[in-house]
Design an enzyme around this catalytic site. Structure first.
Site, PDB file in Angstrom:
ATOM      1  N   GLU A  45      -0.626 -15.763 -19.828  1.00  0.00           N
ATOM      2  CA  GLU A  45      -0.706 -15.096 -21.123  1.00  0.00           C
ATOM      3  C   GLU A  45      -1.957 -14.223 -21.229  1.00  0.00           C
ATOM      4  O   GLU A  45      -1.893 -13.077 -21.692  1.00  0.00           O
ATOM      5  CB  GLU A  45      -0.703 -16.149 -22.240  1.00  0.00           C
ATOM      6  CG  GLU A  45      -0.966 -15.608 -23.632  1.00  0.00           C
ATOM      7  CD  GLU A  45       0.132 -14.704 -24.162  1.00  0.00           C
ATOM      8  OE1 GLU A  45      -0.087 -14.081 -25.213  1.00  0.00           O
ATOM      9  OE2 GLU A  45       1.194 -14.594 -23.515  1.00  0.00           O
ATOM     10  N   HIS A  70      -1.935 -10.957 -19.172  1.00  0.00           N
ATOM     11  CA  HIS A  70      -1.115  -9.963 -19.880  1.00  0.00           C
ATOM     12  C   HIS A  70      -1.913  -9.328 -21.011  1.00  0.00           C
ATOM     13  O   HIS A  70      -1.876  -8.096 -21.209  1.00  0.00           O
ATOM     14  CB  HIS A  70       0.144 -10.641 -20.419  1.00  0.00           C
ATOM     15  CG  HIS A  70       1.001  -9.747 -21.267  1.00  0.00           C
ATOM     16  ND1 HIS A  70       1.511  -8.552 -20.827  1.00  0.00           N
ATOM     17  CD2 HIS A  70       1.432  -9.878 -22.557  1.00  0.00           C
ATOM     18  CE1 HIS A  70       2.224  -7.981 -21.781  1.00  0.00           C
ATOM     19  NE2 HIS A  70       2.187  -8.756 -22.842  1.00  0.00           N
ATOM     20  N   HIS A 114       8.561  -6.720 -29.977  1.00  0.00           N
ATOM     21  CA  HIS A 114       7.408  -6.560 -29.089  1.00  0.00           C
ATOM     22  C   HIS A 114       7.840  -5.970 -27.753  1.00  0.00           C
ATOM     23  O   HIS A 114       7.176  -5.079 -27.202  1.00  0.00           O
ATOM     24  CB  HIS A 114       6.734  -7.918 -28.883  1.00  0.00           C
ATOM     25  CG  HIS A 114       5.411  -7.837 -28.197  1.00  0.00           C
ATOM     26  ND1 HIS A 114       4.440  -6.916 -28.535  1.00  0.00           N
ATOM     27  CD2 HIS A 114       4.885  -8.575 -27.174  1.00  0.00           C
ATOM     28  CE1 HIS A 114       3.378  -7.091 -27.767  1.00  0.00           C
ATOM     29  NE2 HIS A 114       3.633  -8.069 -26.933  1.00  0.00           N
ATOM     30  N   HIS A 137      25.740  -8.440 -24.138  1.00  0.00           N
ATOM     31  CA  HIS A 137      24.874  -7.687 -23.223  1.00  0.00           C
ATOM     32  C   HIS A 137      25.674  -7.168 -22.026  1.00  0.00           C
ATOM     33  O   HIS A 137      25.461  -6.029 -21.581  1.00  0.00           O
ATOM     34  CB  HIS A 137      23.735  -8.597 -22.745  1.00  0.00           C
ATOM     35  CG  HIS A 137      22.711  -7.899 -21.905  1.00  0.00           C
ATOM     36  ND1 HIS A 137      22.047  -6.766 -22.316  1.00  0.00           N
ATOM     37  CD2 HIS A 137      22.239  -8.178 -20.664  1.00  0.00           C
ATOM     38  CE1 HIS A 137      21.203  -6.379 -21.379  1.00  0.00           C
ATOM     39  NE2 HIS A 137      21.309  -7.199 -20.357  1.00  0.00           N
ATOM     40  N   HIS A 142      14.586  -7.066 -12.923  1.00  0.00           N
ATOM     41  CA  HIS A 142      15.609  -6.569 -13.841  1.00  0.00           C
ATOM     42  C   HIS A 142      14.959  -5.911 -15.056  1.00  0.00           C
ATOM     43  O   HIS A 142      15.435  -4.874 -15.549  1.00  0.00           O
ATOM     44  CB  HIS A 142      16.515  -7.718 -14.272  1.00  0.00           C
ATOM     45  CG  HIS A 142      17.709  -7.300 -15.064  1.00  0.00           C
ATOM     46  ND1 HIS A 142      18.600  -6.336 -14.638  1.00  0.00           N
ATOM     47  CD2 HIS A 142      18.172  -7.710 -16.269  1.00  0.00           C
ATOM     48  CE1 HIS A 142      19.553  -6.174 -15.525  1.00  0.00           C
ATOM     49  NE2 HIS A 142      19.314  -6.990 -16.541  1.00  0.00           N
TER      50      HIS A 142
END
Length: 353
Positions: A74, A77, A139, A249, A306
């Protein structure tokens, strides 16, 4: 020639790619709450490593036991996202200083600064609202928006204006539709990820061995149904709702594929074979990664790739739209036919001996 700020914009675009991939890695390793506070981690600037700091962290957040590896996922990032924010601030300041110079974009750098400020807020809410799916998806979309706008700014500052054939106006419209379709598909992918629905179907092309399994669309896409407050790590929806999200999706991927293949064909017809080839290659890569996610049960490397593939496909559509804006338009006649008509006219206008 490249305009001032081009190199900084190019570096920012590369940094944005890293931030998007790190964000995906953080989500996929279930480290979104690796630090239960923001912007620090258990009240520290970094992940507490010493015994004293870890004891203090346990006292501060007794309901959020420290997992060091998730905390670092975390925080790394956040560090990269913070660095990107500073670079975008530099681009905005530079644009303001050079606003009177010809060809200097101003609105785009300022828009980027506004987007990255909003992204910081969504990053905070992602933690404080404990991975509320609506915020997590927003986000993710903000990250893709930042990357796309930086790429567009880089293209504008590059100073390159390649020779483009005349294209019909409907091709520009089709390219815009293609880009919007990719954006919608990215949003669906974010909803899949934030609701932990990626493995809701473990077979392909069917789902649970059926073409149309039992699904609950009402709860799957009810944006007001999710309450703020619970910890959404791992998801809160039951099987039928997650299956609906996953299958939607897939259907979205099918729709995007058809739209982009038509776009690629039209690009090819109008003398833009390189753009057509690039689009088909990015699309094929993303389809392959998506199918691999299902058949291989969401391996981490493939799942992160992906996400990167989705970003690449979006950037390709941004490039296509940017290039087509540089092209003169025709009244709907393909460039090859226009070229033929031009040659014929030239021969007819030649004076006779």
């Amino acid at each position: 020639m490249a305009k001032p700020g081009y190199r900084l914009a190019f570096v920012a675009t590369l940094l944005a790619v890293v931030v998007v991939l790190l964000g995906a890695y953080t989500r996929l390793t279930h480290a979104g709450l690796g630090c239960p506070d923001w912007p620090g981690c258990y009240g520290f600037l970094g992940v507490p490593m010493s015994e004293d700091k870890q004891s203090l962290a346990a006292m501060r957040f007794p309901d959020a036991p420290l997992e060091v590896h998730k905390g670092w996922n975390e925080m790394v990032h956040r560090y990269f996202a913070g660095a990107l924010g500073l670079v975008i601030l530099g681009l905005a300041v530079q644009a303001l200083r050079r606003r009177n110079e010809p060809g200097q974009p101003l609105k785009l750098p300022l828009l980027l600064l506004a987007v990255v400020i909003a992204q910081a807020a969504f990053g905070m809410w992602t933690v404080t609202l404990q991975l509320w799916p609506q915020v997590v998806t927003a986000h993710l979309l903000g990250g893709f928006t930042t990357l796309s706008l930086l790429f567009l700014l880089t293209l504008r500052l590059s100073g390159q204006r390649p020779m483009m054939p005349s294209v019909p106006g409907r091709l520009r419209t089709l390219a815009l539709i293609g880009m919007l379709a990719v954006i919608v598909q990215v949003a669906l992918g974010g909803w899949v990820s934030s609701n932990y629905a990626a493995v809701a179907c473990t077979d392909f092309p069917t789902c649970h061995g059926q073409w149309w399994p039992q699904m609950d669309f009402a709860n799957a896409f009810n944006l007001t149904h999710h309450d703020i407050g619970p910890n959404y790590l791992g998801g809160m929806l039951y099987g039928e709702a997650r299956t609906a999200i996953h299958l939607t999706h897939r259907l979205g991927a099918l729709s995007v594929t058809l739209i982009l293949l038509v776009l690629a064909w039209q690009l090819w017809r109008n003398g833009l074979s390189r753009l057509a080839t690039l689009l088909v290659a990015a699309l094929a890569l993303q389809i392959g990664l998506g199918i691999s996610n299902v058949l291989l049960n969401l391996p981490l490397a493939v799942a992160v790739a992906h996400n990167g593939g989705g970003a690449l496909l979006l950037l390709v559509t941004v490039l296509i739209n940017h290039r087509l804006r540089l092209s003169p338009t025709t009244a709907g006649v393909p460039a090859s036919q226009l070229h033929l008509n031009s040659n014929t006219t030239s021969r007819l206008d030649l004076p006779r001996a």
